[in-house]
Write a protein that holds these residues in place. Structure first.
Motif, PDB file in Angstrom:
ATOM      1  N   ALA A   1      35.337  11.392  24.260  1.00 17.42           N
ATOM      2  CA  ALA A   1      34.052  11.623  24.926  1.00 17.42           C
ATOM      3  C   ALA A   1      34.033  12.934  25.703  1.00 17.42           C
ATOM      4  CB  ALA A   1      33.737  10.459  25.857  1.00 17.42           C
ATOM      5  N   GLY A   2      35.151  13.646  25.694  1.00 16.27           N
ATOM      6  CA  GLY A   2      35.211  14.938  26.371  1.00 16.27           C
ATOM      7  C   GLY A   2      35.665  14.870  27.811  1.00 16.27           C
ATOM      8  N   ILE A   3      36.141  13.716  28.255  1.00 20.92           N
ATOM      9  CA  ILE A   3      36.622  13.572  29.638  1.00 20.92           C
ATOM     10  C   ILE A   3      38.080  13.999  29.693  1.00 20.92           C
ATOM     11  CG2 ILE A   3      37.126  11.899  31.472  1.00 20.92           C
ATOM     12  CD1 ILE A   3      34.661  10.328  30.450  1.00 20.92           C
ATOM     13  N   THR A   4      38.388  14.935  30.559  1.00 18.74           N
ATOM     14  CA  THR A   4      39.734  15.517  30.584  1.00 18.74           C
ATOM     15  C   THR A   4      40.505  15.214  31.869  1.00 18.74           C
ATOM     16  OG1 THR A   4      38.838  17.613  31.412  1.00 18.74           O
ATOM     17  CG2 THR A   4      39.112  17.391  29.022  1.00 18.74           C
ATOM     18  N   SER A   5      39.963  14.337  32.713  1.00 15.39           N
ATOM     19  CA  SER A   5      40.680  13.904  33.915  1.00 15.39           C
ATOM     20  C   SER A   5      40.600  12.377  33.976  1.00 15.39           C
ATOM     21  CB  SER A   5      40.060  14.511  35.171  1.00 15.39           C
ATOM     22  OG  SER A   5      40.264  15.914  35.214  1.00 15.39           O
ATOM     23  N   ILE A   6      41.775  11.735  34.062  1.00 16.07           N
ATOM     24  CA  ILE A   6      41.850  10.277  34.005  1.00 16.07           C
ATOM     25  C   ILE A   6      42.707   9.754  35.144  1.00 16.07           C
ATOM     26  CG2 ILE A   6      42.627   8.296  32.639  1.00 16.07           C
ATOM     27  CD1 ILE A   6      42.159   9.983  30.120  1.00 16.07           C
ATOM     28  N   LEU A   7      42.187   8.736  35.824  1.00 15.74           N
ATOM     29  CA  LEU A   7      42.967   8.012  36.829  1.00 15.74           C
ATOM     30  C   LEU A   7      43.319   6.663  36.217  1.00 15.74           C
ATOM     31  CD1 LEU A   7      44.095   7.784  39.711  1.00 15.74           C
ATOM     32  CD2 LEU A   7      41.873   6.865  40.424  1.00 15.74           C
ATOM     33  N   ASN A   8      44.620   6.411  36.055  1.00  8.36           N
ATOM     34  CA  ASN A   8      45.079   5.230  35.333  1.00  8.36           C
ATOM     35  C   ASN A   8      45.720   4.211  36.273  1.00  8.36           C
ATOM     36  OD1 ASN A   8      45.939   3.446  33.323  1.00  8.36           O
ATOM     37  ND2 ASN A   8      47.852   4.560  33.018  1.00  8.36           N
ATOM     38  N   PHE A   9      45.096   3.031  36.399  1.00  8.46           N
ATOM     39  CA  PHE A   9      45.659   1.950  37.191  1.00  8.46           C
ATOM     40  C   PHE A   9      46.479   0.985  36.342  1.00  8.46           C
ATOM     41  CE2 PHE A   9      42.417   3.344  40.163  1.00  8.46           C
ATOM     42  CZ  PHE A   9      42.993   3.107  41.401  1.00  8.46           C
ATOM     43  N   ALA A  10      46.438   1.144  35.025  1.00  8.98           N
ATOM     44  CA  ALA A  10      47.189   0.238  34.151  1.00  8.98           C
ATOM     45  C   ALA A  10      48.682   0.583  34.216  1.00  8.98           C
ATOM     46  CB  ALA A  10      46.684   0.359  32.719  1.00  8.98           C
ATOM     47  N   PRO A  11      49.553  -0.433  34.175  1.00 12.03           N
ATOM     48  CA  PRO A  11      50.998  -0.194  34.285  1.00 12.03           C
ATOM     49  C   PRO A  11      51.608   0.285  32.976  1.00 12.03           C
ATOM     50  CG  PRO A  11      50.588  -2.534  34.080  1.00 12.03           C
ATOM     51  CD  PRO A  11      49.232  -1.880  34.138  1.00 12.03           C
ATOM     52  N   CYS A  12      51.273   1.501  32.584  1.00 16.03           N
ATOM     53  CA  CYS A  12      51.803   2.071  31.347  1.00 16.03           C
ATOM     54  C   CYS A  12      51.643   3.582  31.392  1.00 16.03           C
ATOM     55  CB  CYS A  12      51.081   1.501  30.127  1.00 16.03           C
ATOM     56  SG  CYS A  12      49.320   1.904  30.079  1.00 16.03           S
ATOM     57  N   VAL A  13      52.358   4.250  30.502  1.00 19.09           N
ATOM     58  CA  VAL A  13      52.246   5.703  30.366  1.00 19.09           C
ATOM     59  C   VAL A  13      51.307   5.998  29.210  1.00 19.09           C
ATOM     60  CG1 VAL A  13      53.472   7.844  29.858  1.00 19.09           C
ATOM     61  CG2 VAL A  13      54.546   6.109  31.298  1.00 19.09           C
ATOM     62  N   LEU A  14      50.341   6.859  29.440  1.00 17.94           N
ATOM     63  CA  LEU A  14      49.360   7.196  28.420  1.00 17.94           C
ATOM     64  C   LEU A  14      49.774   8.428  27.633  1.00 17.94           C
ATOM     65  CD1 LEU A  14      46.077   6.748  30.507  1.00 17.94           C
ATOM     66  CD2 LEU A  14      47.154   5.079  28.976  1.00 17.94           C
ATOM     67  N   SER A  15      49.426   8.449  26.384  1.00 17.95           N
ATOM     68  CA  SER A  15      49.625   9.628  25.550  1.00 17.95           C
ATOM     69  C   SER A  15      48.278  10.321  25.397  1.00 17.95           C
ATOM     70  CB  SER A  15      50.171   9.216  24.176  1.00 17.95           C
ATOM     71  OG  SER A  15      50.284  10.349  23.332  1.00 17.95           O
ATOM     72  N   VAL A  16      48.197  11.539  25.922  1.00 16.04           N
ATOM     73  CA  VAL A  16      46.940  12.283  25.876  1.00 16.04           C
ATOM     74  C   VAL A  16      47.210  13.710  25.412  1.00 16.04           C
ATOM     75  CG1 VAL A  16      45.845  10.906  27.692  1.00 16.04           C
ATOM     76  CG2 VAL A  16      47.149  12.954  28.310  1.00 16.04           C
ATOM     77  N   PRO A  17      46.206  14.392  24.892  1.00 19.19           N
ATOM     78  CA  PRO A  17      46.407  15.773  24.422  1.00 19.19           C
ATOM     79  C   PRO A  17      46.644  16.736  25.582  1.00 19.19           C
ATOM     80  CG  PRO A  17      44.378  14.800  23.536  1.00 19.19           C
ATOM     81  CD  PRO A  17      44.842  13.911  24.639  1.00 19.19           C
ATOM     82  N   ASP A  18      47.137  17.907  25.236  1.00 25.55           N
ATOM     83  CA  ASP A  18      47.252  18.981  26.221  1.00 25.55           C
ATOM     84  C   ASP A  18      45.873  19.279  26.799  1.00 25.55           C
ATOM     85  OD1 ASP A  18      49.946  19.227  25.762  1.00 25.55           O
ATOM     86  OD2 ASP A  18      49.736  20.879  24.324  1.00 25.55           O
ATOM     87  N   GLY A  19      45.848  19.565  28.081  1.00 24.45           N
ATOM     88  CA  GLY A  19      44.590  19.865  28.742  1.00 24.45           C
ATOM     89  C   GLY A  19      43.939  18.655  29.376  1.00 24.45           C
ATOM     90  N   VAL A  20      44.513  17.474  29.157  1.00 30.10           N
ATOM     91  CA  VAL A  20      44.009  16.257  29.799  1.00 30.10           C
ATOM     92  C   VAL A  20      44.964  15.871  30.916  1.00 30.10           C
ATOM     93  CG1 VAL A  20      43.461  13.813  29.499  1.00 30.10           C
ATOM     94  CG2 VAL A  20      42.895  15.450  27.689  1.00 30.10           C
ATOM     95  N   ASP A  21      44.442  15.774  32.122  1.00 24.78           N
ATOM     96  CA  ASP A  21      45.262  15.432  33.290  1.00 24.78           C
ATOM     97  C   ASP A  21      45.146  13.944  33.596  1.00 24.78           C
ATOM     98  OD1 ASP A  21      46.223  18.062  33.983  1.00 24.78           O
ATOM     99  OD2 ASP A  21      44.175  18.524  34.574  1.00 24.78           O
TER     100      ASP A  21
END
Length: 250
Positions: A186-206
């Motif tokens: 969806a074009g969102i490049t900043s994510i705050l993650n409360f789930a207990p896991c490590v996310l795999s995201v592309p370069d440029g996504v924080d």
């Protein structure tokens, strides 16, 4: 990919990523919100200036670290006077991008997500939750804090309509990666993650990760260490032939 957690990151002091925008060390960026909170409280109390020592105490850091952090912003205060509170608030808000409210999408409105959706403190900190999403048909269509929960399949369209800048994931761990993929598409490049896991995201996504269980485990370590030190101290007292304090160890 950029997976950020408190106290980590890169950035060379003094470097610049744009004409009036310093590339700050990540540790400094993590402390700026604490300075802003302390400054806002000082302003509300009617303070026009504040010394580095007083501001550092209010923010919970040492004054040398605070002065170094603020020097990255070009703010050095005035000897014998301190920092201009309103000016420093403006500088920090500018660097943090808080001169206008940022739209936030919250995905997952279970117990934690429901609480986050109803939290009134985001508004005063420069954010507004503009959209709620879930995949559970029992939750879709419900209204929380004036917002209707939409199905996650509509996220991409809503992200454009609402100019959403940040996505918050408050789902179980098993759903977090698929949700992150939807946010990224969806074009969102900043994510705050409360789930207990490590996310795999592309370069440029924080990604910022908030794991409450990990924080409790760290506190558990400190409790365990304090108990061990207390036990060592009591053992030493007993070996020296000194009676233990009444009510301790007996």
């Amino acid at each position: 990919m950029s997976q950020l957690s408190p106290g980590t990151g890169s950035g060379s002091p003094g470097a610049s990523v744009g004409p009036d925008f310093p590339d700050l060390p990540e540790a400094t960026v993590a402390r700026l919100p604490e300075y802003l909170r302390a400054l806002s409280n000082l302003a509300e109390a009617g303070n026009d200036t504040v010394s580095s020592e007083a501001l550092a105490a209010a923010a919970g850091v040492n004054s040398a670290k605070l002065r170094k952090d603020l020097s990255h912003l070009g703010s050095y205060g005035t000897r014998g006077v301190g920092y201009d509170v309103a000016l420093l608030v403006g500088q920090i808000e500018h660097v943090l991008g808080l001169t206008h409210r940022r739209a936030v999408a919250l995905v997952g409105v279970g117990n934690l997500g429901h609480a986050l959706a109803g939290y009134a403190g985001f508004g005063s900190r420069g954010f507004r939750i503009t959209a709620l999403f879930d995949a559970d048909p029992r939750l879709v269509g419900k209204t929380i804090n004036g917002l209707m929960v939409r199905h996650i399949e509509h996220l991409a369209d809503v992200a454009v309509q609402e100019a959403i800048a940040i996505g918050v994931i408050a789902t179980p761990a098993s759903a977090a990666q698929p949700v992150a993929d939807v946010l990224v598409r969806a074009g969102i490049t900043s994510i705050l993650n409360f789930a207990p896991c490590v996310l795999s995201v592309p370069d440029g996504v924080d990604v910022r990760k908030v794991d409450l269980a990990i924080e409790l485990q760290i506190l558990s370590f400190h409790e365990h260490r304090k108990a061990s030190l207390t036990g060592v101290a009591l053992t030493g007292v007993a070996q020296n032939g000194v009676a233990p304090v009444e009510g301790v160890g007996g």
